[in-house]
Scaffold this motif. Structure first.
Motif, mmCIF file in Angstrom:
data_model
loop_
_atom_site.group_PDB
_atom_site.id
_atom_site.type_symbol
_atom_site.label_atom_id
_atom_site.label_comp_id
_atom_site.label_asym_id
_atom_site.label_seq_id
_atom_site.Cartn_x
_atom_site.Cartn_y
_atom_site.Cartn_z
ATOM 1 N N SER A 13 -12.916 12.929 6.918
ATOM 2 C CA SER A 13 -11.789 12.574 6.947
ATOM 3 C C SER A 13 -10.619 13.600 6.152
ATOM 4 N N ALA A 14 -9.435 14.003 6.686
ATOM 5 C CA ALA A 14 -8.541 14.519 5.892
ATOM 6 C C ALA A 14 -8.191 13.814 4.558
ATOM 7 N N ASP A 15 -8.507 12.786 4.274
ATOM 8 C CA ASP A 15 -8.434 12.091 3.065
ATOM 9 C C ASP A 15 -9.468 12.012 2.230
ATOM 10 N N ALA A 16 -10.537 12.959 2.583
ATOM 11 C CA ALA A 16 -11.783 12.679 1.743
ATOM 12 C C ALA A 16 -11.466 12.765 0.056
ATOM 13 N N GLY A 17 -10.622 13.584 -0.122
ATOM 14 C CA GLY A 17 -10.358 13.843 -1.601
ATOM 15 C C GLY A 17 -9.782 12.728 -2.389
ATOM 16 N N ALA A 18 -9.246 11.658 -1.478
ATOM 17 C CA ALA A 18 -8.710 10.648 -2.177
ATOM 18 C C ALA A 18 -9.489 9.360 -2.415
ATOM 19 N N VAL A 19 -8.888 8.495 -3.249
ATOM 20 C CA VAL A 19 -9.488 7.091 -3.650
ATOM 21 C C VAL A 19 -9.275 6.248 -2.527
ATOM 22 N N ALA A 20 -10.140 5.688 -1.791
ATOM 23 C CA ALA A 20 -9.801 4.515 -0.732
ATOM 24 C C ALA A 20 -9.355 3.429 -1.227
ATOM 25 N N HIS A 21 -10.118 2.963 -2.233
ATOM 26 C CA HIS A 21 -9.750 1.564 -2.790
ATOM 27 C C HIS A 21 -10.424 1.267 -3.988
ATOM 28 N N TYR A 22 -9.846 0.473 -4.968
ATOM 29 C CA TYR A 22 -10.366 0.183 -6.186
ATOM 30 C C TYR A 22 -10.993 -1.072 -6.159
ATOM 31 N N GLY A 23 -11.588 -1.466 -4.996
ATOM 32 C CA GLY A 23 -12.443 -2.769 -5.132
ATOM 33 C C GLY A 23 -11.886 -4.131 -4.287
ATOM 34 N N ASP A 24 -10.354 -3.877 -3.793
ATOM 35 C CA ASP A 24 -9.973 -4.925 -3.093
ATOM 36 C C ASP A 24 -8.755 -4.371 -2.280
ATOM 37 N N PRO A 25 -9.190 -3.871 -1.094
ATOM 38 C CA PRO A 25 -8.024 -3.093 -0.339
ATOM 39 C C PRO A 25 -6.966 -4.163 -0.130
ATOM 40 N N SER A 26 -7.042 -5.433 0.389
ATOM 41 C CA SER A 26 -6.387 -6.382 0.708
ATOM 42 C C SER A 26 -5.311 -6.499 -0.337
ATOM 43 N N ARG A 27 -5.920 -6.891 -1.553
ATOM 44 C CA ARG A 27 -5.131 -7.251 -2.607
ATOM 45 C C ARG A 27 -4.183 -6.047 -2.983
ATOM 46 N N GLU A 28 -4.698 -4.779 -2.920
ATOM 47 C CA GLU A 28 -3.703 -3.521 -3.030
ATOM 48 C C GLU A 28 -2.769 -3.287 -2.177
ATOM 49 N N GLN A 29 -3.006 -3.830 -0.847
ATOM 50 C CA GLN A 29 -1.837 -3.964 0.030
ATOM 51 C C GLN A 29 -0.795 -4.656 -0.235
ATOM 52 N N LYS A 30 -1.204 -5.880 -0.767
ATOM 53 C CA LYS A 30 -0.185 -7.022 -1.070
ATOM 54 C C LYS A 30 0.870 -6.501 -1.941
ATOM 55 N N LEU A 31 0.068 -5.832 -2.839
ATOM 56 C CA LEU A 31 0.790 -5.440 -4.441
ATOM 57 C C LEU A 31 1.784 -4.405 -3.995
ATOM 58 N N LEU A 32 1.481 -3.523 -2.988
ATOM 59 C CA LEU A 32 2.390 -2.267 -2.581
ATOM 60 C C LEU A 32 3.339 -3.086 -1.713
ATOM 61 N N ASP A 33 3.027 -4.139 -0.893
ATOM 62 C CA ASP A 33 4.249 -4.782 -0.067
ATOM 63 C C ASP A 33 5.124 -5.558 -0.812
ATOM 64 N N THR A 34 4.716 -6.203 -1.786
ATOM 65 C CA THR A 34 5.445 -7.312 -2.567
ATOM 66 C C THR A 34 5.907 -6.986 -3.940
ATOM 67 N N GLU A 35 5.347 -5.668 -4.664
ATOM 68 C CA GLU A 35 5.620 -5.612 -5.855
ATOM 69 C C GLU A 35 5.808 -4.252 -5.952
ATOM 70 N N ALA A 36 4.844 -3.153 -6.884
ATOM 71 C CA ALA A 36 4.768 -2.078 -6.819
ATOM 72 C C ALA A 36 3.327 -1.701 -7.470
ATOM 73 N N GLY A 37 2.881 -0.589 -6.991
ATOM 74 C CA GLY A 37 1.547 -0.191 -7.280
ATOM 75 C C GLY A 37 1.689 1.645 -7.433
ATOM 76 N N LEU A 38 0.670 2.306 -7.939
ATOM 77 C CA LEU A 38 0.723 3.676 -7.952
ATOM 78 C C LEU A 38 -0.445 4.196 -7.316
ATOM 79 N N VAL A 39 -0.375 5.178 -6.348
ATOM 80 C CA VAL A 39 -1.182 5.759 -5.497
ATOM 81 C C VAL A 39 -1.319 7.263 -5.768
ATOM 82 N N ASP A 40 -2.759 7.709 -6.204
ATOM 83 C CA ASP A 40 -2.859 9.043 -6.211
ATOM 84 C C ASP A 40 -2.960 9.618 -5.014
ATOM 85 N N ARG A 41 -1.993 10.658 -4.801
ATOM 86 C CA ARG A 41 -1.935 11.403 -3.644
ATOM 87 C C ARG A 41 -2.181 12.972 -3.794
ATOM 88 N N GLY A 42 -2.918 13.308 -4.985
ATOM 89 C CA GLY A 42 -3.262 14.532 -5.307
ATOM 90 C C GLY A 42 -3.882 15.315 -4.398
#
Length: 355
Positions: A13-42
């Motif tokens: 994957s082109a994103d092989a160097g990134a973190v896919a998730h921290y244990g709960d992808p659905s919860r992380e999506q809801k966080l980004l959709d309704t509040e705010a979260g930080l994504v490492d796109r380094g």
């Protein structure tokens, strides 16, 4: 839970160097959709272009209007082939002395080679600074509050010029970038902040990433959640919703990355002709996948088929926490949501979102 990297799941994957998730992808999506979260796109590539001639030089080479760009302003640009096909896409930020370009993982070397070939006698010094600089993204409706905690906001939302109709009158497009992103310094970290649609990007020294994450005080979300928000918002990504013959108008980049009335640049004739005809050969759509026959998501560039014939390809497919399996796809212009034909993506039936 220990972060799960994309590379441990799909090393290609082109994103092989990134973190896919921290244990709960659905919860992380809801966080980004309704509040705010930080994504490492380094894992994104970063180029720096210092020098007195940087803005006029980039203006002459790319699709964006950059002469007179005020300091602490961001935008987007494309480099096109002579036939108008997209070869590079970058998001930029100018701090008054250097123009910073961030782009897809692995894409920096190709763009840097092109820029170095086009230097001639211009006072510019393009360089790859990926090892020294990293991109972090704050995503969500509470982005301004998060920037306030970093003493870097709030910032004005993106300012995008409406795309003029076909055969518009001369002077209809103002002499400025078609998309302007407000930017600011990130105090204490030798970094920069750029306000973008849906959030803000932080460009920081790579060594400062842990300290910036701690100072932001935001929960972390993986790249899977980031991509789910991008797909739902119908934002294209170079290399995913593009191929070797993509025209800017086909994926909606005319609005953010193309100035339709600036001076000559490579591929301009095609851009102008396609716009004034008012009908690019293909279009970007959101597909809903049935998810019944298989739980596997289609890989990028999987064919979309109707009545046994390929009519396009899937770019990015995701599992959205509310919408289910969805995907961005590039289809022929004459394929419509209401034409009665059934679309297939691998074993899955697909439907075009009518919006």
């Amino acid at each position: 839970m220990k972060p799960v990297t994309v590379g441990s799941i799909d090393p290609s994957s082109a994103d092989a160097g990134a973190v896919a998730h921290y244990g709960d992808p659905s919860r992380e999506q809801k966080l980004l959709d309704t509040e705010a979260g930080l994504v490492d796109r380094g894992h994104r590539d970063v180029l720096a272009v210092p020098g007195e001639d940087r803005l006029t030089w980039l203006h002459s080479l790319t699709t964006q209007h950059l002469t007179g760009l005020p300091p602490m302003t961001g935008s987007e640009l494309l480099v096109l082939s002579p036939h108008g096909h997209v070869e590079h896409h970058a998001v930029l930020l100018d701090d008054g002395a250097t123009t910073w370009l961030d782009l897809e993982p692995g894409a920096g070397a190709g763009l840097l080679t092109f820029l170095e070939r086009m230097r001639f006698m211009m006072r510019v010094e393009p360089a790859d600074v990926t090892e020294a600089r990293a991109v972090l993204s704050i995503v969500g409706p509470h982005t301004d509050e998060a920037l306030g905690a970093l003493n870097a906001g709030p910032l004005a939302p993106p300012d995008v010029v409406p795309v003029p109709p076909a055969k518009f009158a001369t002077g209809a497009v103002p002499s400025r970038p078609t998309a302007r992103y407000a930017a600011a310094a990130l105090p204490g970290f030798d970094g920069l902040v750029r306000r973008v649609e849906g959030g803000a990007d932080l460009l920081v020294p790579r060594a400062a990433v842990p300290d910036v994450i701690a100072a932001a005080g935001l929960p972390l979300a993986g790249i899977w959640a980031y991509e789910a928000m991008r797909v739902a918002a119908r934002r294209p990504r170079f290399g995913f919703e593009t191929d070797h013959k993509t025209l800017p108008a086909e994926v909606g980049w005319t609005a953010h990355a193309v100035h339709l009335e600036k001076g000559c640049y490579r591929g301009q004739e095609t851009v102008s002709r396609v716009h004034h005809l008012g009908r690019p050969p293909r279009k970007l759509v959101l597909l809903h996948l049935d998810g019944v026959t298989t739980d596997e998501l289609p890989a990028p560039h999987t064919e979309v088929v109707r009545d046994g014939r390929a009519v396009g390809f899937v770019g990015t497919a995701v599992r959205h926490y509310e919408l289910g399996q969805i995907a961005l796809a590039v289809l022929r212009q004459n394929v419509r949501a209401d034409d009665g034909g059934q679309l297939q993506v691998g074993p899955s039936t697909a439907a075009i979102d009518p919006l």
